[in-house]
Write a protein that holds these residues in place. Sequence first.
Motif, PDB file in Angstrom:
ATOM      1  N   SER A  89       0.866  -0.750   0.037  1.00  0.00           N
ATOM      2  CA  SER A  89       0.072  -0.250   0.265  1.00  0.00           C
ATOM      3  C   SER A  89       0.948   0.849  -0.150  1.00  0.00           C
ATOM      4  N   ASP A  93       1.328   4.359  -2.635  1.00  0.00           N
ATOM      5  CA  ASP A  93       1.106   5.713  -2.270  1.00  0.00           C
ATOM      6  C   ASP A  93       2.098   5.654  -3.119  1.00  0.00           C
ATOM      7  N   ASN A  96       1.622   6.905  -7.218  1.00  0.00           N
ATOM      8  CA  ASN A  96       0.283   7.493  -7.307  1.00  0.00           C
ATOM      9  C   ASN A  96       0.667   8.684  -7.513  1.00  0.00           C
TER      10      ASN A  96
END
Length: 382
Positions: free
Chosen positions: A176, A180, A183
């Motif tokens: 995760s 992040d 992105n």
Amino acid sequence: MFIHLMAGIVFIYLGTRLLLPLRVGKKTKLGLALLLLIISQQHFINRFVFGGLASPEIPASLLLLQGWCFLFLVLLLIFTLLRDLVLLIGWVARKIRGSSKSAPASQAFSSGRRQAMMVVLASGTAFWGIREAVGLPDVRHVEMVIPRLPKALDGLSIVQISDMHASPLLQSSWVSAVVDRVNALKPDLILFTGDMVDGNPTVRAADVAPLRRLRANYGILGAAGNHEYYSNFTGWMKAFPALGINMLQNRHEVLNIQGQPLVIAGVTDVAAERVGLPGPDLAAALQGAPEDAVRILMEHRPANAPENVSHGIDLQLSGHTHGGQIIGMNAVVARFNGGYLYGQYKVDTLNMYVSSGAGLWNGFPVRLGVPSEIPRIVLRSA
């Protein structure tokens, strides 16, 4: 089985050179020998007790302990070899001089204090190597000039994710955080270049679930690495599209970006042939692709770059090497990968970037002087 054989040789060597000379009781020596045997054969134990060599299903804390023990063993081997090399050189020098006396330096080097220093140094270095291995990868900003790139595509950004190795060691929280970080770069394309996972899709489902949050302007595509074939390849080829990743197995996609065609091709890995599946076939992958369009190839291993030139590949993205993971191992790893290790390469008209990897295999979780990375590659026209 090669890794188990080499570990056995290491056990015999260290047992002979370090354990046998110890001035301790037989029970203590036997206990230390048993501990050394377990550490040296941890991959054998994982393979036959904990569900497999590629992805043993054991807690992350135990995997970290295993990794520390194995790296400690490797470093202790290196230090012992260096010590014995110095002793050998000293012995040869004395023979040449015709002296039978032992040099004080040699005596000091082989003393118990020196052995204790070797153990402490190996322990501390192993801890640092494990710490670096499981950290988040840094973003590496790269610009590559592609002579055939149309002006309209100048500045196109590609984020490459290679060797992520989602596993019991690198779990959903780590994945995760990588998502992040990717992105935040607002990429035009995200390209996966293999070894995304370790373990079966049902077991790793929660760990790879964050990949659904990845966003790119023109798509997310991927090609398989050798580790995808080690555990339910067919299942993963169904799971990845469900996560929004278009997997290219010896095929290509033509993207229309700013009115310009861009060919993205992907090939399988040679590990496929061991399980009766099609190996890499670049000719098949490019069949029907427009000749005048820029061609980007995702191939997990970098070694085929010279052969790929003849297929008109403009940019090859690869991984697999992990950058050697440890400074000093670089030459060995490069030798098995066509001379390529990590970073930018120019192979005739082909440009290539080999990523050192975002993660690594949990069977050897160490990085010393070779950081993990997420390359952000910006394409420039000539």
